[in-house]
Design an enzyme around this catalytic site. Structure first.
Site, short mmCIF file in Angstrom:
data_model
loop_
_atom_site.label_atom_id
_atom_site.label_comp_id
_atom_site.label_asym_id
_atom_site.label_seq_id
_atom_site.Cartn_x
_atom_site.Cartn_y
_atom_site.Cartn_z
N SER A 67 0.78 -1.16 -0.01
CA SER A 67 0.09 0.05 -0.13
C SER A 67 0.81 1.25 0.01
CB SER A 67 -1.00 -0.06 1.21
OG SER A 67 -1.45 -1.26 1.50
N1 SAH Z 1 0.62 -5.26 4.09
C1 SAH Z 1 1.20 -5.42 2.85
C2 SAH Z 1 0.27 -5.58 1.80
C3 SAH Z 1 0.35 -6.46 0.87
S1 SAH Z 1 -1.28 -6.82 -0.20
C4 SAH Z 1 2.47 -4.96 2.95
O1 SAH Z 1 2.72 -4.21 3.50
O2 SAH Z 1 2.94 -5.39 1.59
C5 SAH Z 1 -2.16 -7.64 0.73
C6 SAH Z 1 -1.90 -9.15 0.93
O3 SAH Z 1 -3.05 -9.99 1.45
C7 SAH Z 1 -1.47 -9.93 -0.27
O4 SAH Z 1 -0.15 -10.52 -0.20
C8 SAH Z 1 -2.61 -11.16 -0.46
O5 SAH Z 1 -2.10 -12.43 -0.67
C9 SAH Z 1 -3.19 -11.18 1.12
N2 SAH Z 1 -4.33 -11.95 1.22
C10 SAH Z 1 -5.31 -11.93 0.77
N3 SAH Z 1 -6.53 -12.68 1.22
C11 SAH Z 1 -5.81 -13.23 2.29
C12 SAH Z 1 -6.15 -14.29 3.13
N4 SAH Z 1 -7.35 -14.58 3.23
N5 SAH Z 1 -5.41 -14.39 4.24
C13 SAH Z 1 -4.06 -14.12 4.43
N6 SAH Z 1 -3.59 -13.06 3.48
C14 SAH Z 1 -4.44 -12.78 2.54
#
Ligand code: SAH
Length: 220
Positions: A67
């Site tokens: 993000s």
């Molecule tokens: N906070 C992260 C943002 C990553 S984007 C950062 O700082 O990089 C959101 C992430 O949520 C992705 O990696 C995706 O794979 C994950 N995601 C989506 N659904 C999920 C679930 N049910 N459980 C765990 N992770 C999930």
């Protein structure tokens, strides 16, 4: 380790990012301190290091994105809700590259961060290893189920948005706790949702439009 491109200048670049966050309305000193402390460029691909402190989301592999700093800070500020002391236990759904988890580790006593994609879980572990963050626990699993073993949580934050907020999350939230997550708004978009859990029930506040990757079930 992708620390090369920015070298010793990264302090100054982060300070400029923090000033920009303040100009955008972020005011919580603990949040601003955490945004200043965590070296965002360590979490992005070496080809993107020069963009690491711009107010933009960036690809982190496997179709996922980190993000924008502004969104990370905004959500962190909502979680802290103006308290002067650190949060207790926090659950993050969607570790991704581990950046936001590192920010949260400055704001909470314990952070549990869960990721469903093994490749990103491992990448986050590699990114975070040199930082030796003792109060951060990375988990591989389906975050839609929360992580009951760490419950109840003072705060829950999701970096991926589904149709609605999974029941497991509000169940695992402590009374007095707060959840911040994106959720579908019914017309094809997403908005940020804040849920406060009180002794008498849940209060839901709908905030601005956002654009997060989809929340998916199961691990892969
Ligand atoms: N906070 C992260 C943002 C990553 S984007 C950062 O700082 O990089 C959101 C992430 O949520 C992705 O990696 C995706 O794979 C994950 N995601 C989506 N659904 C999920 C679930 N049910 N459980 C765990 N992770 C999930």
């Amino acid at each position: 380790m992708h620390a090369t491109g920015l070298g010793m200048d990264s302090q100054a670049v982060r300070a400029a990012m923090v000033r920009k966050l303040q100009a955008q309305g972020v005011s919580d000193p603990m949040v601003l301190g955490a945004m200043h402390a965590v070296e965002r460029h360590r979490f992005v691909d070496s080809a993107l290091v020069n963009q690491a402190y711009e107010d933009t989301s960036l690809p982190i592999g496997l179709g996922q994105t980190i993000s924008k700093p502004n969104v990370v800070a905004r959500m962190a500020e909502l979680l802290c809700q103006g308290r002067a002391e650190k949060l207790g236990r926090v659950l993050e759904i969607g570790t991704g590259c581990g950046y936001q988890a590192a920010v949260l580790s400055h704001l909470a006593r314990e952070v549990y961060s869960i990721e469903r994609l093994r490749g990103l879980h491992e990448r986050a572990r590699d990114n975070l290893r040199p930082l030796r963050v003792a109060n951060l626990h990375l988990l591989l699993g389906d975050g839609m189920l929360g992580f009951p073993r760490g419950a109840p949580y003072a705060a829950i934050i999701a970096a991926a948005g589904g149709e609605d907020i999974p029941l497991a999350w509000t169940e695992q939230l402590a009374v007095g706790g707060r959840l911040v997550a994106p959720a579908a708004n019914g017309s094809g978009g997403q908005h940020l949702v804040v849920i406060d859990k009180t002794a008498t029930g849940l209060t839901r506040t709908v905030l601005e439009a956002v654009n997060f990757v989809p929340l998916k079930s199961g691990i892969a």
